[in-house]
Design a protein around this motif. Structure first.
Motif, PDB file in Angstrom:
ATOM      1  N   GLU A  40       0.843  -1.194   0.000  1.00 52.88           N
ATOM      2  CA  GLU A  40       0.000   0.000   0.000  1.00 52.88           C
ATOM      3  C   GLU A  40       0.877   1.244   0.000  1.00 52.88           C
ATOM      4  OE1 GLU A  40      -3.615   2.007  -0.143  1.00 52.88           O
ATOM      5  OE2 GLU A  40      -3.296  -0.152  -0.246  1.00 52.88           O
ATOM      6  N   ASP A  41       0.772   2.030  -1.074  1.00 49.02           N
ATOM      7  CA  ASP A  41       1.478   3.304  -1.137  1.00 49.02           C
ATOM      8  C   ASP A  41       0.711   4.290  -0.268  1.00 49.02           C
ATOM      9  OD1 ASP A  41       3.446   2.402  -2.904  1.00 49.02           O
ATOM     10  OD2 ASP A  41       2.157   2.804  -4.643  1.00 49.02           O
ATOM     11  N   MET A  42       1.369   4.776   0.756  1.00 43.25           N
ATOM     12  CA  MET A  42       0.727   5.694   1.689  1.00 43.25           C
ATOM     13  C   MET A  42       1.262   7.101   1.476  1.00 43.25           C
ATOM     14  SD  MET A  42       0.585   3.289   5.075  1.00 43.25           S
ATOM     15  CE  MET A  42      -0.300   4.541   5.993  1.00 43.25           C
ATOM     16  N   LYS A  95       7.353  12.769   2.494  1.00 40.58           N
ATOM     17  CA  LYS A  95       7.455  11.742   1.455  1.00 40.58           C
ATOM     18  C   LYS A  95       6.404  10.647   1.617  1.00 40.58           C
ATOM     19  CE  LYS A  95      10.975   9.018   3.828  1.00 40.58           C
ATOM     20  NZ  LYS A  95      12.285   8.404   3.759  1.00 40.58           N
ATOM     21  N   LYS A  96       6.053  10.073   0.456  1.00 36.66           N
ATOM     22  CA  LYS A  96       5.164   8.920   0.436  1.00 36.66           C
ATOM     23  C   LYS A  96       5.996   7.692   0.775  1.00 36.66           C
ATOM     24  CE  LYS A  96       2.149  10.802  -3.088  1.00 36.66           C
ATOM     25  NZ  LYS A  96       1.566  10.616  -4.423  1.00 36.66           N
ATOM     26  N   GLN A  97       5.353   6.674   1.379  1.00 33.23           N
ATOM     27  CA  GLN A  97       6.055   5.441   1.724  1.00 33.23           C
ATOM     28  C   GLN A  97       5.118   4.256   1.485  1.00 33.23           C
ATOM     29  OE1 GLN A  97       9.248   5.962   4.842  1.00 33.23           O
ATOM     30  NE2 GLN A  97       7.528   6.969   5.841  1.00 33.23           N
ATOM     31  N   THR A  98       5.704   3.062   1.464  1.00 35.29           N
ATOM     32  CA  THR A  98       4.924   1.860   1.183  1.00 35.29           C
ATOM     33  C   THR A  98       4.898   0.938   2.391  1.00 35.29           C
ATOM     34  OG1 THR A  98       5.517   1.988  -1.154  1.00 35.29           O
ATOM     35  CG2 THR A  98       4.675  -0.124  -0.358  1.00 35.29           C
ATOM     36  N   ALA A  99       3.691   0.577   2.819  1.00 31.48           N
ATOM     37  CA  ALA A  99       3.509  -0.420   3.874  1.00 31.48           C
ATOM     38  C   ALA A  99       3.318  -1.778   3.196  1.00 31.48           C
ATOM     39  CB  ALA A  99       2.291  -0.095   4.722  1.00 31.48           C
ATOM     40  N   THR A 100       3.821  -2.826   3.824  1.00 30.04           N
ATOM     41  CA  THR A 100       3.647  -4.182   3.322  1.00 30.04           C
ATOM     42  C   THR A 100       2.817  -4.958   4.329  1.00 30.04           C
ATOM     43  OG1 THR A 100       5.804  -4.091   2.237  1.00 30.04           O
ATOM     44  CG2 THR A 100       4.830  -6.272   2.548  1.00 30.04           C
ATOM     45  N   ILE A 101       1.758  -5.606   3.852  1.00 24.78           N
ATOM     46  CA  ILE A 101       0.869  -6.404   4.704  1.00 24.78           C
ATOM     47  C   ILE A 101       0.892  -7.832   4.195  1.00 24.78           C
ATOM     48  CG2 ILE A 101      -1.440  -6.632   5.678  1.00 24.78           C
ATOM     49  CD1 ILE A 101      -0.110  -3.853   6.191  1.00 24.78           C
ATOM     50  N   ASP A 102       1.324  -8.776   5.059  1.00 29.90           N
ATOM     51  CA  ASP A 102       1.306 -10.202   4.722  1.00 29.90           C
ATOM     52  C   ASP A 102       0.080 -10.838   5.370  1.00 29.90           C
ATOM     53  OD1 ASP A 102       3.785 -10.040   3.423  1.00 29.90           O
ATOM     54  OD2 ASP A 102       4.890 -10.490   5.250  1.00 29.90           O
TER      55      ASP A 102
END
Length: 109
Positions: A40-42, A95-102
């Motif tokens: 998810e790009d946050m 800045k935008k950042q990316t969360a990773t969900i497994d």
């Protein structure tokens, strides 16, 4: 008050104070797979609520792992609204950042 409610209350208060947008809800349904990975790009100063299921259910043994990057926080997943759920916040105002969900689904019997 349970932990998620306290976290939501704190996040809402911080959002109001800092002018952040309200949380976006993201639904992840891992269909017919043992593991799904969601990226998810946050946006800057964004909070997202993630809800996960396996084939439309939350079976015993299901796991959800929310991975923040530096400058981001994620809560420990809990059972909420019929799904496993976590909340991630990108605290960076620049800045935008990316969360990773497994999402890990147990094998069907």
């Amino acid at each position: 008050m349970n932990g998620l409610a306290k976290t939501l209350l704190l996040a809402s208060a911080l959002c109001l104070l800092s002018g952040m947008a309200t949380a976006k809800e993201v639904y992840i349904n891992c269909q017919n797979s043992a593991k799904c990975v969601h990226y998810e790009d946050m946006g800057k100063s964004q909070t997202d609520d993630f809800y996960a299921e396996c084939n439309g259910d939350v079976p015993n043994g299901m796991k959800m792992v929310c991975h923040p990057v530096k400058g981001m926080t994620c809560t420990t997943p809990i059972y909420d609204r019929g799904s496993l759920a976590c909340i991630c916040t990108n605290w960076s105002a620049t800045k935008k950042q990316t969360a990773t969900i497994d999402v890990l689904c147990p094998a069907e019997n």
